[in-house]
Design an enzyme around this catalytic site. Structure first.
Site, mmCIF file in Angstrom:
data_model
loop_
_atom_site.group_PDB
_atom_site.id
_atom_site.type_symbol
_atom_site.label_atom_id
_atom_site.label_comp_id
_atom_site.label_asym_id
_atom_site.label_seq_id
_atom_site.Cartn_x
_atom_site.Cartn_y
_atom_site.Cartn_z
ATOM 1 N N TYR A 236 0.858 -1.186 0.000
ATOM 2 C CA TYR A 236 0.000 0.000 0.000
ATOM 3 C C TYR A 236 0.892 1.232 0.000
ATOM 4 C CZ TYR A 236 -4.985 -0.784 0.142
ATOM 5 O OH TYR A 236 -6.270 -1.041 -0.232
ATOM 6 N N GLU B 62 -0.365 4.846 -0.491
ATOM 7 C CA GLU B 62 -1.102 6.099 -0.662
ATOM 8 C C GLU B 62 -0.161 7.292 -0.535
ATOM 9 O OE1 GLU B 62 -2.873 3.667 1.094
ATOM 10 O OE2 GLU B 62 -5.037 4.154 0.970
ATOM 11 N N ASP C 179 -6.450 13.667 -25.126
ATOM 12 C CA ASP C 179 -6.485 12.275 -24.649
ATOM 13 C C ASP C 179 -5.965 11.402 -25.790
ATOM 14 O OD1 ASP C 179 -7.075 9.679 -24.037
ATOM 15 O OD2 ASP C 179 -9.147 10.034 -23.423
ATOM 16 N N THR D 37 -3.987 6.200 -21.779
ATOM 17 C CA THR D 37 -3.884 4.885 -21.158
ATOM 18 C C THR D 37 -2.581 4.274 -21.670
ATOM 19 O OG1 THR D 37 -5.289 4.044 -22.935
ATOM 20 C CG2 THR D 37 -6.329 4.423 -20.804
ATOM 21 N N LYS E 147 -2.674 0.449 -24.957
ATOM 22 C CA LYS E 147 -3.118 0.346 -26.356
ATOM 23 C C LYS E 147 -1.873 0.322 -27.260
ATOM 24 C CE LYS E 147 -7.647 2.319 -25.380
ATOM 25 N NZ LYS E 147 -7.680 3.051 -24.103
ATOM 26 N N ARG F 29 -2.405 -2.405 -18.319
ATOM 27 C CA ARG F 29 -3.543 -1.497 -18.182
ATOM 28 C C ARG F 29 -3.114 -0.428 -17.186
ATOM 29 N NH1 ARG F 29 -6.985 -4.602 -21.050
ATOM 30 N NH2 ARG F 29 -8.458 -2.916 -21.290
HETATM 31 N N1 DSN Z 1 -12.487 0.825 -24.749
HETATM 32 C C1 DSN Z 1 -11.523 1.691 -25.390
HETATM 33 C C2 DSN Z 1 -11.531 1.512 -26.868
HETATM 34 O O1 DSN Z 1 -11.759 0.405 -27.287
HETATM 35 O O2 DSN Z 1 -11.289 2.450 -27.610
HETATM 36 C C3 DSN Z 1 -11.666 3.086 -24.999
HETATM 37 O O3 DSN Z 1 -11.919 3.178 -23.646
#
Ligand code: DSN
Length: 438
Positions: free
Chosen positions: A49, A51, A195, A221, A224, A230
């Site tokens: 933990y 924080e 974003d 994120t 991708k 993630r």
């Molecule tokens: N779920 C993602 C996507 O497939 O683009 C975005 O959050």
């Protein structure tokens, strides 16, 4: 060993591993991480933990975790050329909500983002999401040609006077002109939030322009095109700090105590690993090949008569508008899955169909490029997509809501037992067996 202690879970993981190996994973937001990223995820860092922030924690025993988090911050800062990074947001939705709560007064502050049905994201001010419930929002759309219409966006911004303009999308196949977005935001005195979740890996590889000179805040994120675990990064640019020197502090506070407790330290370590990988020349080549593959696939699909939103692809994704073919996006996606090609059904601009039965399918090349596929394979994949869609043209989906539900169930059964689709899946399996997972 999991195999012995919990064979059920072990077996499910193995089944998923097999599925991922045997199909063409073409959902543009998915990817295969390296073994090293997975290795970092499955470590004792999960047990801690922590924080707070490095050197300012609420729990003891964080000397090592501090090093991990500072390393991730430092690597992100260098890779994207930004002065400040927060690596704690657990994933994309919290990441954007943290920015909104850092900057806006609830129910008063206004967000302006691209409408979901035109390729935006739920968290960009959609009324169904907390971003649209707890803040005011105004949504922009695309021009007639399926691309960003900056004159209209500027007009809307001048009229609506948003506090934050969001750019960066989930189903937009063309290059984003961040400079123009920056000018519009400056003109109306708004923050520009880019974003870049979908294209972060392309920016890192230098194959898509970076929003950093023009945006105040950049979010992404990490799982991708960036090919990490993630997770998420919230970055403040020099321009952002100039506008508000308190921005980093406001964002840190929005994450904790605002929205989260302890960060996932194993995830932070895996982010650090992926950022190191993304700074190599190998990754640069990977990014270049993602785009080459997407462009080749778009070219082949167009040649085969498909209608592509925006007229093609400059990045990692393609949005096919199936309206006019007689095949609904939901049916098309199902047929392709049966054929071993995994995509997602997706809305298209001005879609007349509801989100569960949209008119399009969205597909992309990040994961198959990770496996080493190139233009030669794209040509074959385009042909398979064509054959699969042709195969289901005979399965019509009625317009009536209730009748559609019943018909969809029947179509599912027919797709499941369709021999021609199964034949394509066998071919896909043959091809994928030549391209091992990392
Ligand atoms: N779920 C993602 C996507 O497939 O683009 C975005 O959050």
């Amino acid at each position: 060993m999991l195999k012995k202690s919990d064979p059920k879970v072990f077996d499910l993981i193995k089944q998923e591993e097999k599925r991922q190996k045997e199909v063409l994973e073409m959902i543009p937001s998915e990817n295969y991480t390296s073994k090293e990223v997975l290795e970092a995820l499955g470590t004792v860092l999960n047990n801690k933990y922590s924080e707070g922030y490095p050197k300012k924690r609420y729990y003891q025993g964080n000397a090592v975790v501090d090093e991990v988090e500072m390393l991730a911050e430092e690597r992100a800062s260098k890779l994207f050329n930004v002065p400040y990074v927060n690596v704690q947001a657990l994933s994309g939705s919290v990441m954007n909500f943290a920015v909104y709560t850092a900057l806006l007064i609830p129910l008063k502050g206004k967000i302006m983002g691209l409408s979901l049905s035109f390729g935006g994201h739920l968290t960009h001010g959609q009324p169904q999401s907390a971003s649209g419930k707890f803040f005011k929002s105004t949504l922009y759309t695309l021009g007639k040609d399926g691309t960003l219409d900056f004159d209209e966006i500027e007009k809307q911004a001048l009229k609506e006077k948003p506090d934050i303009i969001v750019c960066g999308f989930t189903a937009y196949p063309r290059v984003i002109d961040f400079k123009r977005f920056g000018k519009i935001a400056d003109k109306v005195g708004a923050y520009l939030l880019a974003d870049v979740s979908h294209i972060a890996g392309l920016i890192a590889a230098g194959v898509h322009p970076s929003p950093v000179p023009y945006a105040h805040i950049v979010t992404t994120t990490t799982h991708k095109t960036l090919r990490g675990p993630r997770g998420a990064l919230i970055m403040v640019t020099e321009k952002g700090i100039k506008k508000d020197p308190e921005l980093p502090k406001k964002i840190d506070t929005a994450i904790i105590p605002g929205l989260q407790g302890g960060p996932h330290d194993n995830q932070t370590a895996a982010i650090a690993v992926c950022l190191k990988e993304a700074s190599t020349s190998t990754f640069k080549k990977y990014g270049e090949q993602i785009v080459k593959n997407s462009q080749k696939l778009a070219e082949e699909l167009t040649e085969l008569g498909f209608n592509l939103v925006g007229g093609g692809s400059d990045n990692h994704l393609i949005l096919i508008d199936l309206s006019g073919t007689g095949v609904n996006g939901a049916v098309g996606a199902l047929a392709l899955e049966k054929a071993g090609i995994v995509v997602n059904k997706n809305g298209v601009p001005n879609d007349k169909m509801p989100p569960f039965y949209p008119s399009g399918i969205r597909l992309g090349t990040p994961a198959i490029t990770t496996r080493g596929m190139k233009e030669k394979e794209m040509k074959v994949i385009a042909k398979w997509i064509y054959e699969a869609i042709e195969e289901v043209k005979k399965y019509e989906l009625p317009n009536d809501k209730e009748a559609r539900k019943v018909a969809f169930k029947e179509i599912k059964g027919k797709i499941n037992s369709n021999k021609n689709l199964a034949k394509i899946a066998t071919e896909v399996k043959k091809m994928t067996s030549k391209f091992p997972l990392p």
